[in-house]
Motif scaffolding. Structure first.
Motif, PDB file in Angstrom:
ATOM      1  N   LEU A  11      -0.572  13.451 -10.876  1.00 16.41           N
ATOM      2  CA  LEU A  11      -0.736  14.884 -11.132  1.00 16.41           C
ATOM      3  C   LEU A  11      -1.840  15.502 -10.291  1.00 16.41           C
ATOM      4  N   GLY A  48      -3.010   2.180  -0.292  1.00 18.70           N
ATOM      5  CA  GLY A  48      -2.188   2.829   0.729  1.00 18.70           C
ATOM      6  C   GLY A  48      -2.072   4.315   0.489  1.00 18.70           C
ATOM      7  N   SER A  49      -0.870   4.850   0.690  1.00 14.66           N
ATOM      8  CA  SER A  49      -0.705   6.297   0.477  1.00 14.66           C
ATOM      9  C   SER A  49      -0.076   6.592  -0.879  1.00 14.66           C
ATOM     10  N   GLU A  52      -1.373   9.787  -3.585  1.00 11.58           N
ATOM     11  CA  GLU A  52      -1.359  11.189  -3.215  1.00 11.58           C
ATOM     12  C   GLU A  52      -0.719  11.972  -4.355  1.00 11.58           C
ATOM     13  N   VAL A  53      -1.165  13.222  -4.543  1.00  4.65           N
ATOM     14  CA  VAL A  53      -0.542  14.084  -5.551  1.00  4.65           C
ATOM     15  C   VAL A  53       0.963  14.139  -5.289  1.00  4.65           C
ATOM     16  N   LEU A  76       4.438   2.215  -4.420  1.00  2.55           N
ATOM     17  CA  LEU A  76       5.094   3.506  -4.293  1.00  2.55           C
ATOM     18  C   LEU A  76       6.570   3.376  -4.640  1.00  2.55           C
ATOM     19  N   TYR A  79       8.054   9.066  -2.636  1.00  3.93           N
ATOM     20  CA  TYR A  79       7.003   9.914  -2.073  1.00  3.93           C
ATOM     21  C   TYR A  79       7.474  11.367  -1.978  1.00  3.93           C
ATOM     22  N   ARG A  84       7.251  17.647   1.011  1.00  4.10           N
ATOM     23  CA  ARG A  84       5.977  17.794   1.723  1.00  4.10           C
ATOM     24  C   ARG A  84       6.077  18.464   3.083  1.00  4.10           C
TER      25      ARG A  84
END
Ligand code: ZN
Ligand code: ZN
Lengths: 247, 198
Positions: A11, A48-49, A52-53, A76, A79, A84
């Protein structure tokens, strides 16, 4: 210090110290939780990534009694890459996670709300984004949280509302009024079409929400009503709503 | 009170600095205590000079002692190429490569819808004025690859696109010196999409 594992949506994230993050997650089993991810801002972080929100993840964490958990490992799941790269989609998706964050308390499980959020992020990611989706999300989120306005009876006199004529939403009363009671109180006037839309939006199966449509006039009424009603319930502005409105 | 007032005062000031806790603040304060008066003068002058001489460039918002800054003032740089960065630290990082010949625009922040940081809170208007008034051919988005950075570059790209200027962004790829097998899937995906010809 029990080890927990769950799926979750990110969130928001807040920086902590030089390299850490405090991550606010929404999980179907535990509701909203907060956890510290040590070193998450370093380039070679084990997270890692994934933190992210708007990321959909699997997370393993050490549960702490005081409610700020320690994240151990994340994977993950999705994504939502297409969200994005388009500003209207990104702004809308950020509003959804912001709204869930604002409407929920920590560690209060609500699997229906989780599924609603996940489903909408998938829809926004896959298809063309339509603002009507936000309205359906708002009314359904309010409903699963028990905050939804009542459409059956006048909030003041409790008389059954007549759906053949306009009714009025009044923020001070936090609900819908019949024309009689609204006379000296005022508020946002609601057409029958708008009220029908809201009743439909709550009832319809999630995979059929694409069929619901709003005229320009109804869209304006419904947007105002829901926004006022959300503010009435959480008693503060939602930051990402302002951004969305400026686009 | 364990320490004298002036020592306590200095410890308190050091503790306000990023990454400095109680222990480190004490170490630094004791270091200052044992340096010569001359050295102490130098240190305090350095701080005061920094604060009085350094300002923001009126063109690009870079930190500078002369306005416009050395980069904006340099005729051999390509003024039709602007790289948009979040803060002066990012500018310095790109400048260190020694390969970039264009100029910069420092936004002094990023858009953050969740924290109510909007377009009027960072230097987007200044960028637009600059682009409209000058002969700019390309704008490079040099913001960080995170939610705030992406929001910022999408927002600016949307404002710039009607002007018919070439808009590019930094490639996202596998960090040099790491093993492919340890790169996370999003980084790899971006690297694949942004692959270049051998
Ligand atoms: Zn009534
Ligand atoms: Zn400059």
């Amino acid at each position: 210090m029990p080890l927990q594992e769950t799926q979750a949506l990110v969130l928001r994230t807040d920086n902590l110290g030089e390299a850490d993050k405090i991550v606010t997650l929404f999980s179907p089993q535990t509701g909203k939780i907060k956890g510290v991810a040590n070193g998450a801002r370093r380039p070679k972080s084990r997270f890692g990534s994934s933190l992210e929100v708007l990321s959909y993840i699997r997370v393993v964490y050490f549960a702490q009694p005081k409610g700020l958990h320690r994240l151990n490992q994340t994977d993950l799941v999705d994504y939502f890459p297409k969200i994005r790269v388009e500003l209207p989609k990104l702004a809308a998706a950020l509003y959804l996670v912001d709204l869930v964050n604002s409407l929920t308390e920590q560690e209060d499980s609500n699997p229906d709300l989780f599924n609603l959020l996940l489903y909408n992020l998938k829809i926004i990611n896959q298809g063309n984004f339509e603002p009507v989706l936000l309205r359906i999300f708002e009314i359904r989120a309010l409903t699963v949280l028990g905050f939804a306005p009542q459409f059956e009876k006048c909030t003041i006199c409790k008389k059954r509302l007549d759906f053949l004529q306009k009714n009025v939403y009044n923020i001070l009363c936090g609900g819908i009024l019949c024309l009689e009671c609204a006379k000296d109180k005022g508020g946002i006037s609601l057409s029958c079409g708008s009220i029908n839309f809201l009743k439909q939006a709550v009832k319809i199966d999630l995979d059929k929400i694409g069929r619901l449509k709003l005229s320009a006039n109804q869209a304006q009424e419904v947007k105002q009503l829901l926004h006022q009603h959300i503010l009435y319930n959480i008693k503060q502005e939602i930051n990402s709503y302002r951004f969305l409105e400026k686009l | 009170m364990i320490y004298s007032e002036s020592l306590q005062e200095l410890i308190k000031e050091f503790k306000k600095m990023p990454g400095i806790g109680e222990k480190n603040a004490q170490r630094l304060a004791f270091y200052v205590l044992q340096i010569s008066n001359e050295q102490a003068q130098k240190l305090s002058m350095a701080i005061i000079n920094l604060k009085t001489r350094i300002r923001y460039c009126s063109i690009c918002s870079n930190l500078t002692e002369v306005d416009p800054c050395a980069i904006c003032h340099n005729p051999s740089r390509d003024h039709s190429l602007i790289c948009v960065v979040e803060d002066p630290k990012a500018l310095i990082a790109i400048e260190k490569t020694g390969q970039y010949k264009g100029v910069y625009h420092v936004l002094m922040g990023t858009l953050s819808p969740l924290d109510n940081i909007g377009p009027d809170d960072i230097r987007i208007k200044e960028l637009m004025t600059r682009v409209e008034k000058n002969d700019v051919k390309e704008v490079i988005m040099g913001t960080s690859p995170n939610m705030e950075g992406e929001t910022t570059s999408l927002y600016i790209a949307r404002l710039l696109s009607p002007l018919g200027i070439k808009i590019t962004r930094l490639a996202r790829g596998v960090p040099i010196g790491t093993d492919i097998e340890y790169a996370d899937e999003i980084t790899l995906l971006n690297a694949l999409e942004g692959r270049t010809k051998f």
